[in-house]
Write a protein that holds these residues in place. Structure first.
Motif, mmCIF file in Angstrom:
data_model
loop_
_atom_site.group_PDB
_atom_site.id
_atom_site.type_symbol
_atom_site.label_atom_id
_atom_site.label_comp_id
_atom_site.label_asym_id
_atom_site.label_seq_id
_atom_site.Cartn_x
_atom_site.Cartn_y
_atom_site.Cartn_z
ATOM 1 N N ALA A 121 0.832 -1.204 0.000
ATOM 2 C CA ALA A 121 0.000 0.000 0.000
ATOM 3 C C ALA A 121 0.864 1.251 0.000
ATOM 4 C CB ALA A 121 -0.930 -0.005 1.218
ATOM 5 N N THR A 122 1.969 1.216 0.743
ATOM 6 C CA THR A 122 2.879 2.369 0.791
ATOM 7 C C THR A 122 3.524 2.613 -0.561
ATOM 8 O OG1 THR A 122 3.339 1.905 3.127
ATOM 9 C CG2 THR A 122 4.874 3.345 1.973
ATOM 10 N N VAL A 123 3.955 1.540 -1.213
ATOM 11 C CA VAL A 123 4.569 1.663 -2.545
ATOM 12 C C VAL A 123 3.573 2.256 -3.535
ATOM 13 C CG1 VAL A 123 5.533 0.367 -4.486
ATOM 14 C CG2 VAL A 123 6.196 -0.227 -2.155
ATOM 15 N N VAL A 124 2.334 1.740 -3.520
ATOM 16 C CA VAL A 124 1.300 2.247 -4.433
ATOM 17 C C VAL A 124 0.942 3.688 -4.072
ATOM 18 C CG1 VAL A 124 -1.064 1.934 -5.263
ATOM 19 C CG2 VAL A 124 0.370 -0.055 -4.829
ATOM 20 N N GLY A 125 0.881 3.998 -2.771
ATOM 21 C CA GLY A 125 0.543 5.351 -2.337
ATOM 22 C C GLY A 125 1.571 6.375 -2.764
ATOM 23 N N VAL A 126 2.841 6.046 -2.595
ATOM 24 C CA VAL A 126 3.908 6.969 -3.024
ATOM 25 C C VAL A 126 3.843 7.186 -4.529
ATOM 26 C CG1 VAL A 126 6.402 7.257 -3.224
ATOM 27 C CG2 VAL A 126 5.427 6.409 -1.090
ATOM 28 N N GLN A 127 3.576 6.115 -5.262
ATOM 29 C CA GLN A 127 3.474 6.231 -6.716
ATOM 30 C C GLN A 127 2.275 7.100 -7.107
ATOM 31 O OE1 GLN A 127 5.643 4.908 -9.155
ATOM 32 N NE2 GLN A 127 4.433 6.322 -10.399
ATOM 33 N N ALA A 128 1.145 6.933 -6.396
ATOM 34 C CA ALA A 128 -0.049 7.722 -6.703
ATOM 35 C C ALA A 128 0.194 9.204 -6.444
ATOM 36 C CB ALA A 128 -1.231 7.219 -5.868
ATOM 37 N N ILE A 129 0.865 9.526 -5.335
ATOM 38 C CA ILE A 129 1.163 10.927 -5.022
ATOM 39 C C ILE A 129 2.127 11.505 -6.051
ATOM 40 C CG2 ILE A 129 2.235 12.456 -3.326
ATOM 41 C CD1 ILE A 129 1.233 10.546 -1.159
ATOM 42 N N ASP A 130 3.114 10.707 -6.442
ATOM 43 C CA ASP A 130 4.063 11.161 -7.457
ATOM 44 C C ASP A 130 3.360 11.430 -8.791
ATOM 45 O OD1 ASP A 130 6.932 11.576 -8.274
ATOM 46 O OD2 ASP A 130 6.407 9.972 -9.667
ATOM 47 N N ASN A 131 2.397 10.588 -9.142
ATOM 48 C CA ASN A 131 1.632 10.795 -10.372
ATOM 49 C C ASN A 131 0.841 12.098 -10.328
ATOM 50 O OD1 ASN A 131 2.587 8.374 -11.301
ATOM 51 N ND2 ASN A 131 0.678 7.244 -11.018
ATOM 52 N N LEU A 132 0.225 12.368 -9.169
ATOM 53 C CA LEU A 132 -0.553 13.600 -9.028
ATOM 54 C C LEU A 132 0.339 14.834 -9.090
ATOM 55 C CD1 LEU A 132 -3.048 12.540 -6.193
ATOM 56 C CD2 LEU A 132 -3.512 12.756 -8.634
ATOM 57 N N ARG A 133 1.556 14.718 -8.568
ATOM 58 C CA ARG A 133 2.494 15.847 -8.609
ATOM 59 C C ARG A 133 3.012 16.115 -10.013
ATOM 60 N NH1 ARG A 133 7.308 14.432 -5.356
ATOM 61 N NH2 ARG A 133 7.969 16.525 -5.989
ATOM 62 N N ASN A 134 3.053 15.075 -10.837
ATOM 63 C CA ASN A 134 3.624 15.221 -12.183
ATOM 64 C C ASN A 134 2.649 14.666 -13.223
ATOM 65 O OD1 ASN A 134 6.600 15.957 -11.366
ATOM 66 N ND2 ASN A 134 6.076 14.153 -10.142
ATOM 67 N N LEU A 135 1.458 15.247 -13.268
ATOM 68 C CA LEU A 135 0.424 14.757 -14.170
ATOM 69 C C LEU A 135 0.841 14.812 -15.634
ATOM 70 C CD1 LEU A 135 -2.929 16.096 -12.658
ATOM 71 C CD2 LEU A 135 -2.246 13.719 -12.961
ATOM 72 N N LYS A 136 1.642 15.799 -15.979
ATOM 73 C CA LYS A 136 2.042 15.956 -17.382
ATOM 74 C C LYS A 136 2.970 14.833 -17.838
ATOM 75 C CE LYS A 136 1.571 21.005 -17.490
ATOM 76 N NZ LYS A 136 2.257 22.296 -17.734
ATOM 77 N N ARG A 137 3.680 14.222 -16.888
ATOM 78 C CA ARG A 137 4.638 13.175 -17.231
ATOM 79 C C ARG A 137 4.014 11.784 -17.236
ATOM 80 N NH1 ARG A 137 8.967 14.128 -12.771
ATOM 81 N NH2 ARG A 137 9.454 11.984 -13.391
ATOM 82 N N HIS A 138 2.774 11.682 -16.761
ATOM 83 C CA HIS A 138 2.127 10.370 -16.672
ATOM 84 C C HIS A 138 0.793 10.405 -17.402
ATOM 85 C CE1 HIS A 138 5.001 9.057 -13.570
ATOM 86 N NE2 HIS A 138 4.841 10.261 -13.033
ATOM 87 N N LYS A 139 0.387 9.248 -17.910
ATOM 88 C CA LYS A 139 -0.922 9.140 -18.540
ATOM 89 C C LYS A 139 -2.001 9.299 -17.480
ATOM 90 C CE LYS A 139 0.674 6.133 -22.262
ATOM 91 N NZ LYS A 139 0.549 4.812 -22.921
ATOM 92 N N LEU A 140 -3.071 10.012 -17.844
ATOM 93 C CA LEU A 140 -4.113 10.327 -16.875
ATOM 94 C C LEU A 140 -4.769 9.072 -16.327
ATOM 95 C CD1 LEU A 140 -5.818 12.421 -15.407
ATOM 96 C CD2 LEU A 140 -7.327 12.507 -17.418
ATOM 97 N N TYR A 141 -5.073 8.108 -17.205
ATOM 98 C CA TYR A 141 -5.774 6.916 -16.727
ATOM 99 C C TYR A 141 -4.882 6.066 -15.819
ATOM 100 C CZ TYR A 141 -3.397 4.025 -20.295
ATOM 101 O OH TYR A 141 -2.480 3.370 -21.056
ATOM 102 N N VAL A 142 -3.565 6.120 -16.037
ATOM 103 C CA VAL A 142 -2.639 5.398 -15.160
ATOM 104 C C VAL A 142 -2.621 6.044 -13.774
ATOM 105 C CG1 VAL A 142 -0.229 4.753 -14.769
ATOM 106 C CG2 VAL A 142 -1.211 4.583 -17.056
#
Length: 396
Positions: A121-142
């Protein structure tokens, strides 16, 4: 051979396994009661705060490698898949032995399982926060998928202390509001339930051959008069079909009987070469005894208890001055606030004549979080399909 980075992740997983095993052996299982309200809320807020700190400082703090990176994600996911597979294959009955000592017969309270779950859960949570911080670098649906997946894990972990499961046997016509937990503890519910009616639908009766103390896998389904089929060397024909029948004491023949406890009876003619055997066969009920038909080779034609197709409880739930009517069936629970009422059983001895239903009441205050997450997964799936369709059109 594994790369150096993957070896590190494997070593970390091994350390988690050893730590979980040591805690399981010395302290026993995990008690989720410390997550009861309000501590579940307090700990969840602090946990989210720590995840944000890790996400913002992962380039500065080297130890955050334990929770970040693609390889860590893959290793953690693989470990959770293995543990989930064990969860599904090992009977969860709390027995002892090696598996019991490791907590694998009570996985929900196993230190090994819960440590790996928290790590994942921690690994997924950190990844989710990182995605939100860098939306332009990640696909929205991911990004949405990671966020939804984390929300489900988050609610499952921190909501476990507030989840209540209570079983209750409701007798038709009798209001009741006290159930029992799996530990035998009595729990008073915030509402009263009354079973108004119970109905049960069965599959057509089946005729089997009983030989060497075993039922034949093959059978002939009897749905009405003149139903036919082949069972081994025997040609089976239904001469009479009685959906509701009974017989008087000392008599062999069944007669139509519209009465509580009536059973299903069929008059069968079995033919093979020059042999013909006929007689009554019934599965019986809690009032009337069953009957079988003897064959010349010593085997018998029998009708096992009819398989249940579905069953339903017509109920009335009283909460304060409000009365609500629900038809509760398997996979069709009733919902009252944070509570769900599931149909989990019935009086199997009486079958369709039963007047008792077994309900399971589940309270999960964190369920709205899970529900929103599931809708987000649906949105992510739709966005993924749209993006792929646009790409395919552009290629053309």
């Amino acid at each position: 051979m594994l790369s150096k980075d993957y070896k590190k992740t494997v070593v970390r997983c091994a350390c988690l396994l050893l730590a979980g095993t040591a805690l399981q052996l010395f302290t026993g299982g995990v008690d989720a009661s410390f997550l009861e309200y309000p501590w579940g809320i307090v700990l969840s807020v602090n946990y989210l705060y720590l995840l944000v700190l890790v996400s913002f400082n992962k380039d500065k703090w080297r130890w955050t490698d334990f929770f970040t990176g693609r390889r860590t994600y893959i290793a953690s996911l693989a470990a959770m898949l293995v543990l989930t597979l064990i969860f599904g294959l090992v009977r969860q009955d709390g027995r002892g032995g090696v598996m019991g000592a490791l907590g694998f017969t009570q996985m929900k309270s196993s230190w090994v399982f819960n440590l790996f779950l928290l790590h994942f859960a921690t690994v997924v949570g950190v990844q989710a926060i990182d995605n939100l911080r860098n939306l332009k670098r990640h696909k929205l649906y991911v990004s949405i998928m990671h966020l939804a997946f984390f929300a489900i894990l988050f609610a499952g972990i921190f909501g476990s202390g507030d989840k209540i499961r209570v079983r209750l046997n409701a007798v038709q016509g009798t209001p009741i509001n006290i159930g029992t937990t799996s530990d035998g503890e009595k729990v008073e519910l915030p509402f009263t339930i009354r079973l108004k009616d119970f109905s049960l639908e069965e599959y057509p009766p089946q005729i089997h051959i009983f030989a060497n103390d075993n039922l034949s896998k093959e059978f002939v389904a009897i749905s009405e008069k003149n139903s036919k089929g082949v069972l081994g060397k025997w040609h089976i024909e239904c001469v009479k079909y009685l959906e509701m029948a009974g017989r008087k004491p000392g008599e062999i023949a069944y007669i139509p009987m519209n009465h509580v406890g009536a059973t299903t009876a069929v008059y069968i003619k079995a033919t093979a070469a020059n042999e013909t055997i006929e007689g009554w066969i019934s599965c019986g009920s809690y009032i009337f005894s069953g009957s079988t038909l003897a064959l010349p080779d010593g085997n018998r034609l029998v009708m096992p208890r009819r398989e249940v197709k579905k069953y339903l409880s017509e109920t009335e739930v009283i909460s304060g001055d409000e009365k609500m009517a629900f038809n509760i069936a398997v996979n069709s629970p009733a919902t009252i606030g944070a509570w769900k009422i599931y149909q989990s059983g019935y009086d199997s001895a009486r079958g369709r004549w039963g007047t008792t239903s077994v309900f399971e009441f589940v309270k999960d205050c964190w369920w709205p979080v899970t529900r929103v997450a599931m809708w987000l997964i649906l949105v992510a799936g739709i966005l993924s399909l749209l993006e792929n369709s646009i790409k395919n059109k552009n290629k053309k």
